[in-house]
Design a protein around this motif. Structure first.
Motif, short mmCIF file in Angstrom:
data_model
loop_
_atom_site.label_atom_id
_atom_site.label_comp_id
_atom_site.label_asym_id
_atom_site.label_seq_id
_atom_site.Cartn_x
_atom_site.Cartn_y
_atom_site.Cartn_z
N GLN A 1 0.82 -1.21 0.00
CA GLN A 1 0.00 0.00 0.00
C GLN A 1 0.85 1.25 0.00
O GLN A 1 1.96 1.26 0.54
N LYS A 2 0.31 2.32 -0.54
CA LYS A 2 0.99 3.62 -0.44
C LYS A 2 0.69 4.28 0.90
O LYS A 2 1.51 4.97 1.47
N HIS A 3 -0.55 4.06 1.36
CA HIS A 3 -1.02 4.70 2.58
C HIS A 3 -1.35 3.65 3.63
O HIS A 3 -1.62 2.50 3.29
N LEU A 4 -1.38 4.07 4.90
CA LEU A 4 -1.88 3.19 5.95
C LEU A 4 -3.22 3.75 6.42
O LEU A 4 -3.28 4.58 7.32
N LEU A 5 -4.28 3.31 5.77
CA LEU A 5 -5.61 3.86 6.05
C LEU A 5 -6.43 2.95 6.95
O LEU A 5 -7.29 3.41 7.69
N GLY A 6 -6.15 1.66 6.86
CA GLY A 6 -6.89 0.72 7.69
C GLY A 6 -6.29 -0.66 7.59
O GLY A 6 -5.59 -0.97 6.62
#
Lengths: 314, 314, 314
Positions: free
Chosen positions: C14-19
Motif C-alpha cells: 500500500q501507499k497509505h496506511l488507512l486501515g
C-alpha cells in the motif's frame, strides 16, 4: 572558586529537581557553575550543541505559560534534545484522564526528562514517584518553582558577585507565591538576609520559622536592601475579597521611586514576570536599565534551565 | 541575469522584513533569486539543510493561521533552525502581559528571528523597535503581509517569466486586506499595471494615489488582465452591515467563468487562501489546474519564506 | 521466522496506511518485524536516528489526543524527521476552510507523511486521494485506527509469542469503536478467535459477518480468553440515553476480578487508553503489573509508529 575548579564538582544528590528544599548547597553550586557556561553560548552565533542529542524531553504544562515553557523549550532544543511540548488543557484531560495516567502513558514512551507545571502543590512530586525519568518542576501550585529561584540567584551573583550577606526584600503576594517560597529557601541557604513584605492577608502564617524578617510596611521592609524582588499579584489565584482595589495595592505595596529610595542606592529590581505594570511595579522602574535586571533574569533563565536539563538527565 | 550573476547581489538594505514599502527593488530581486534555489530543494528527497543550524526562530502568532504558520515553521526547520511556535492566545497574554513585555521576554532568550502575526496594524514595527533580532512580519492588521506579496510575485514570474507590463486585477475586500496592500506596493514596483476591483464600501479612499486603476464593475476591471488575484472575504473582520449577503457578493464580485472571460484567455487565477468557495470564487475555477495557480502559491510560499529567513537572519 | 529472515520481506503493498482492511498478511508481518527493532532503540540511551532525516512529517489532528499524537510525534523525531504537529481546532478551520483545502495546502508544502486524526469516518481515505505523500490514519471516526491494532498485536506477540489460536475477548462500546473494528480485522487475519462482548445497544448489527462470536453476557464472553481487551466508554460520542448510568455499566460490563476469573488464569488485560477507571475497568486491575499490559501497549506504540513512518515514507 580555585578550589572548586580543582575538586571535581560533587555529582548532583537528587534524581529529580522538585524543589530547592531538596537540594544541598553543593547541588546549587554545581547547577550555577554549569549555568554560567551556557550564558556565553546563548549569546553566540551558533547556539546548538549535541549534549542531549538522542534524549527526549517532554514539557507537560497544565497551566499556560509564555516565559517558562519557552525557556525550557529553547533550552532543550539548544542542547540537541528532541523536545515535545504538551499543553495539556488541549488534550486528553478533556477525556477525563488523570495526571497519573497521563504520566504513566508518557513514561512508557521512554522520555529522559519531564518538565511539569501544574496548578496543584505537590504535583511534580507525585509525578516523580510514577516515572522512571527525571522530573523537573516548572512550578507546582503554591509550593515551589526551583528554576526560578536558581535563575534569580544567578542574576544576583552576576551583578553583585555574591549573595552571602546581602539584604534582599521580597515583596507582594507571598501567600500564593511558589517563587517566593523557592527564593526564601535558596537565599537563606546561600547566606542572604531575607525581608518578607506583604499585606497581612497575603502573608503566610508563621513565615518567621523560615528564618526571614516579616514586614507589613514596605518602606521598613526595603530599608537598606541590596535587592528588591517584586512578585506578581496573582489575580487569577485570588478571590477579589483579599484586596479592596489594585489602586490601593499599588499605593501600599507597588514599587515606586519613592519607596525604592529606602533601599540602598545601588539596589537592583527583580520580577519573575509577567508584570502587572502599575499594580505591583511602576512601569518606568520596570524598564529602568540602571536598576532593573528583569530582562537579565529571563536571559539567565535559559542558561539555568540548560544546566538543569543537562545535570538531571541521566 | 548575466549581469546579476557577475555582480554579487547587493546585501539586503533592511534589518527587518516589516513591509514591501521598506524594500528596494534590489532587495526584492535578492529575495526572489534566493527563493528560486529553494523551490528545487523542497521537491527533493532530502529537504534538510544546515544553513540556519544553531539559530533560533520564534513564530509568535497572535492570530490563528494554518498556512502561514506552517509555511514559516517548515521553512525554518528545513533550514536547520530551532523553531519554536507560540500560539499566544493560549499563553501568558491571559495573564495580562502586553505585546511589548512578551517581545522583551522573548528577546532576552536570544532568538535570531521572530516571525510575528498580529491583529494590529503596525505591531511588527513596534516589535522591531524592542528586540535585537530580525523581525519578519507575517501579517499585521490591515497593513502588510510582505511574504505573501513576494510569493505571489514569484508565482507570477515562474509562470509568465516577467511581471513588468502585465495587467493584474486584484479583486475583493481591498479595504481590510493586508495582502492587497503589500501586492499593490510590490506589483507597482515591479512595473505591472494594477487594477483594483471592489464594491464601494470595501474600497479604500484615495486608492488611486498608489498608482492603481479603480473599478467597481468587475467585468471592466478584469478586462484583458493577465492575472486575476482574488481576495478572501474577511468575514471575521467585517460587521455584517457591509454586505447585504454572501449570495449578492458572489453575483457581483465572485470569480465565475462568465466574468473570467473578460480577462485574457491565458489569464491565471490566484488566491492567498483560505478560500470561501462559492463566495469570492467559483469552486470549479479554484480547482482548474489549467487556470488556477493557488497550489503553486502555497508551494512557492515555503521557498520564499526560506529565502527571507536566510537573508534576514544575521 | 527463519524463512522470513532468508526471504527479503515483500515490500509494503500500500501507499497509505488507512486501515487494517487494506493490508495483506505480509504487510502486517513486515510492519511488526520492523517495529521489533525499534523497541530496543527506544530503551537505549541514544534514541535518535537519521532514518527520516530530510523528510517532513505533518501531524494533522482534528480531535484532541495525548497518547496517539505524542506517540507519532516522538516516533517521527526519533527517526530524524522534521515533525510539525497541527492541532486544527486552533487554526484556519475557524475561518471556514474545508478538510480538502487544508489537505491541498499542506500537500503543496511537500510533506513526505501526513498523520491524520479526524472525527469523520473515511476522512483519511478522502485525504489520501488529494495528496501526493503517504497518509497514516491515526483514527477516523468509528472506522479504523490501524496503528492501535498493530501495537496491540505486537504487545500480544511479545507476551504470548503468537496470536494464532488465542481466544481474545473485546469488551465494551463496540458500536462507536474504531479500535474494535481495526482489532477485529487484524486478529482475525492473524488467526485468533475473537469474542465480542457488549450491551445490545452498543453492539453493531450483523457483527457476526466479521467472523466473531457475539456475547451480551460478559462472563460467557470472557470464558477461557487468553486476552481481555477492554474499550474506552466513549462518553463524548454517545448521547446519554444509551446507558442508564456509569454505575450500571460497571456492574455488567466493567472488568472486575470477579469477571476476570472466567478468563484463563494467565489472561492479559489490555486497554487502548485513556481509561475511565471505575467505569469500564477496576482501577486495581488496570495497575496490576502481573495481568495488565496497558503500559506496554503505549511503549510498543512508539515502536509500531516508527515502523509505519519508516515503511510508508517513500
Amino acid at each position: 572558586m580555585a578550589i572548586t575548579k580543582k575538586l571535581k564538582p560533587i555529582k548532583i544528590s537528587q534524581k529529580h529537581l522538585l524543589g530547592i528544599q531538596d537540594l544541598s548547597i553543593s547541588d546549587v553550586k554545581l547547577i550555577l557553575q554549569e549555568a554560567k557556561k551556557f550564558i556565553k553560548l546563548n549569546k553566540s552565533r551558533n547556539k546548538k550543541t549535541n549534549i542531549l542529542r538522542g534524549k527526549t524531553q517532554i514539557n507537560l504544562f497544565f497551566e499556560p505559560s509564555t516565559r517558562t515553557q519557552s525557556s525550557f523549550e529553547l533550552a532543550g532544543k539548544r542542547l540537541g534534545a528532541d523536545v515535545m511540548s504538551m499543553n495539556i488543557t488541549n488534550s486528553a484531560i478533556k477525556k477525563g484522564e488523570t495526571l497519573i495516567d497521563t504520566a504513566m502513558t508518557l513514561n512508557a514512551m521512554h522520555p529522559d526528562l519531564i518538565v511539569i507545571r501544574h496548578q496543584d502543590s505537590g504535583a511534580s512530586n507525585l509525578l516523580s514517584q510514577k516515572v522512571n525519568c527525571s522530573v523537573i518542576n516548572a512550578g507546582d501550585g503554591r509550593r515551589e518553582h526551583p528554576t526560578q529561584a536558581l535563575l534569580d540567584a544567578l542574576t544576583i551573583i552576576e551583578r553583585k558577585k555574591k549573595i552571602e550577606g546581602l539584604r534582599i526584600g521580597i515583596c507582594g503576594d507571598i501567600l500564593h507565591s511558589r517563587v517566593a517560597r523557592s527564593n526564601i529557601y535558596l537565599l537563606n541557604m546561600l547566606g542572604a538576609e531575607v525581608n518578607i513584605i506583604a499585606p497581612t492577608n497575603l502573608m503566610p502564617e508563621n513565615i518567621e520559622r523560615f528564618g526571614v524578617n516579616k514586614f507589613s510596611d514596605m518602606k521598613k521592609g526595603l530599608k537598606d536592601c541590596d535587592i528588591v524582588m517584586m512578585l506578581r499579584l496573582q489575580n487569577e489565584r485570588m478571590s477579589s475579597s483579599f484586596l479592596s482595589s489594585n489602586r490601593e495595592y499599588y499605593e501600599y505595596y507597588g514599587l515606586t521611586p519613592d519607596k525604592l529610595n529606602y533601599a540602598k542606592s545601588d539596589a537592583l529590581i527583580m520580577h519573575p514576570g509577567p508584570m502587572n505594570r502599575g499594580i505591583e511595579i511602576d512601569t518606568n522602574l520596570a524598564d529602568d536599565i540602571n536598576k532593573s535586571v528583569i530582562k537579565e533574569q529571563v536571559e539567565l533563565g535559559v542558561a539555568v534551565r540548560m544546566a538543569c536539563l543537562k545535570i538531571f538527565c541521566k
